[in-house]
Design an enzyme around this catalytic site. Structure first.
Site, PDB file in Angstrom:
ATOM      1  CE  LYS A 168      -0.304   0.118   5.069  1.00 49.78           C
ATOM      2  NZ  LYS A 168      -1.200   0.114   6.249  1.00 49.78           N
TER       3      LYS A 168
ATOM      4  CE1 TYR B 281      12.100  31.996   4.923  1.00 50.46           C
ATOM      5  CE2 TYR B 281      11.903  29.606   4.930  1.00 50.46           C
ATOM      6  CZ  TYR B 281      11.826  30.816   4.262  1.00 50.46           C
ATOM      7  OH  TYR B 281      11.477  30.838   2.937  1.00 50.46           O
TER       8      TYR B 281
END
Length: 441
Positions: free
Chosen positions: A81, A308
């Site tokens: 999956k 940042y």
């Protein structure tokens, strides 16, 4: 100065100039043929200039499949999956089927039909659906369907009647996970309804299954679930059902708890080489390596802030490397402040926040340049970070890290060793986890 290809002056050339020296290397790597939409690193560079790749070692998948199969008393289902936990569902499925698995497991009929479209005819179980889904394509493709409620059973039976082909279903009972599956109080009615539909020729109950809530090893929760599962099987048989396949165990239980094996073990995380039991190693080999080449190198002096908010400050003068991978590519933003990457033979800190498309690594005094090889994670054989390390740094599990590696990161496949391929498996052209990691599902 080291003399690796990526570290030489002039190794990075204009795209219109002489050929690029090749894909990122941190050791001998040979590209296997791409499968379906998969692209080689060179094709990815030509398409978008992305100097990053996820290298999937199918030999590791083959090794892990054989190891898991050797531990089980029954058959092995390879759970592919989420595009094979980010590794590529089709190449992983083919490899697993050629090395010990006889079943495949997916979440949706969309995933299951993609396997069929690739020419894979081995048994496939799909287990998450809406009751009003059109199951006709899946029924015609011979896909087994999980059933957790009378509504789902009725929807599948209606499609089987219209298609003129009986459905093959696996009834799921909830034994304690409280997530999916029929509640114990609803189980007798579900099994009776399934038997009535069997007698009408609309379906065959091929399996009965459940899902462990605490799969990392034997314990009282698992004890209760095994007892409830066996009781549910007895109820199903009393209703006249004769399921050929009983399945409960995942990778961890498959390796540690034989009483949970029954007829089939569903192997997910272990298939991809992450040790599923905290603090224990069984010899599984990680299958994915995420790597990149630094697209910028710049000096930094002590005290300068990076990225940042200047949440990271360089402790000493050195070199910063800009790595073209960010959280849009699956590098967990939550790992900032703790994460490390492998540069020039050493673990070096990720400097500051991880951005959408990039992050910065503080290489310190190491002799690095533009084009430097950077390993985000790998098997850990040389000391490089592993998927388990990143999961711990990000406060998550290895599943999330692996499945998060984005589609814009090209996959490159290293071939598995040759072996006779069983019917339905079209041929495809060791580090334990930290004890703090607790994988699930």
């Amino acid at each position: 100065m080291r003399s690796t290809t990526s570290g030489r002056p002039g190794a990075i050339r204009d795209r219109c100039g002489p050929p690029h020296p090749g894909p990122v290397h941190a050791g001998p790597v040979h590209a296997g043929p791409a499968t379906g939409p998969d692209r080689t690193a060179g094709q990815a560079r030509a398409a978008g200039g992305r100097y990053a790749e996820a290298v999937v070692d199918l030999a590791a998948v083959a090794h892990n499949t054989a190891l898991l199969a050797a531990h089980t008393r029954g058959a092995l289902m390879a759970v592919v999956k989420a595009d094979g936990f980010g590794h590529g569902a089709v190449p992983v499925a083919r490899t697993a089927l050629a090395h010990g698995a006889s079943w495949l497991g997916v979440t949706s009929t969309t995933e299951a039909l993609a396997l069929r479209a690739a020419g894979i005819t081995a048994p496939v179980l799909s287990w998450m659906h809406l009751p009003d889904e059109d199951f006709t394509p899946a029924l015609l493709a011979g896909i087994d369907l999980a059933v957790s409620s009378p509504l789902h059973l009725a929807g599948i039976a209606a499609c089987a009647a219209r298609a003129g082909t009986p459905a093959r279903v696996h009834l799921k009972v909830d034994t304690g996970l409280r997530r999916n599956g029929a509640a114990p109080g609803d189980w007798p009615a579900l099994t009776a309804h399934a038997r009535a539909l069997e007698l009408r020729g609309l379906l065959t109950v091929r399996g009965v299954w459940s899902h462990l809530a605490d799969p990392d090893g034997p314990g009282r929760v698992t004890d209760r679930q095994v007892a409830e599962f066996e009781q549910a099987v007895a109820v199903a048989r009393a209703a006249g059902l004769r399921p050929a396949l009983l399945h409960l165990a995942n990778s961890a239980a498959g390796l540690t708890d034989p009483r949970t094996h029954f007829d089939l073990v569903r192997a997910g995380l272990g298939l991809y080489g992450v040790e599923p039991v905290p603090g224990r190693a069984f010899g599984l080999r990680p299958a994915m390596t995420l790597r990149a080449r630094a697209i910028m190198a710049r000096p930094v002096v002590a005290g300068q802030g990076v990225s940042y908010g200047h949440e990271y400050t360089a402790e000493r003068a050195g070199t910063l490397l800009l790595v073209p991978l960010g959280y849009a590519d699956g590098v967990p933003r939550a790992a900032a402040g703790r994460a490390r990457m492998w540069v020039a033979g050493a673990r070096r800190p990720v400097a500051g926040r991880i951005a959408m498309d990039q992050c910065v690594v503080d290489a310190g005094s190491l002799p690095v340049r533009i084009g430097e090889d950077v390993l985000v994670f790998g098997p850990g054989d040389r000391g490089e970070p592993t998927v388990a390390d990143w999961a711990r740094w990000a406060g998550t599990n290895p599943h999330e890290v692996l499945t998060g590696i984005g589609a814009r990161v090209p996959r490159r496949y290293l071939p598995a060793p040759g072996r006779a391929v069983p019917a339905g498996a079209a041929p495809h052209p060791q580090t334990p986890t930290d004890p703090e990691d607790h994988p699930r599902d």
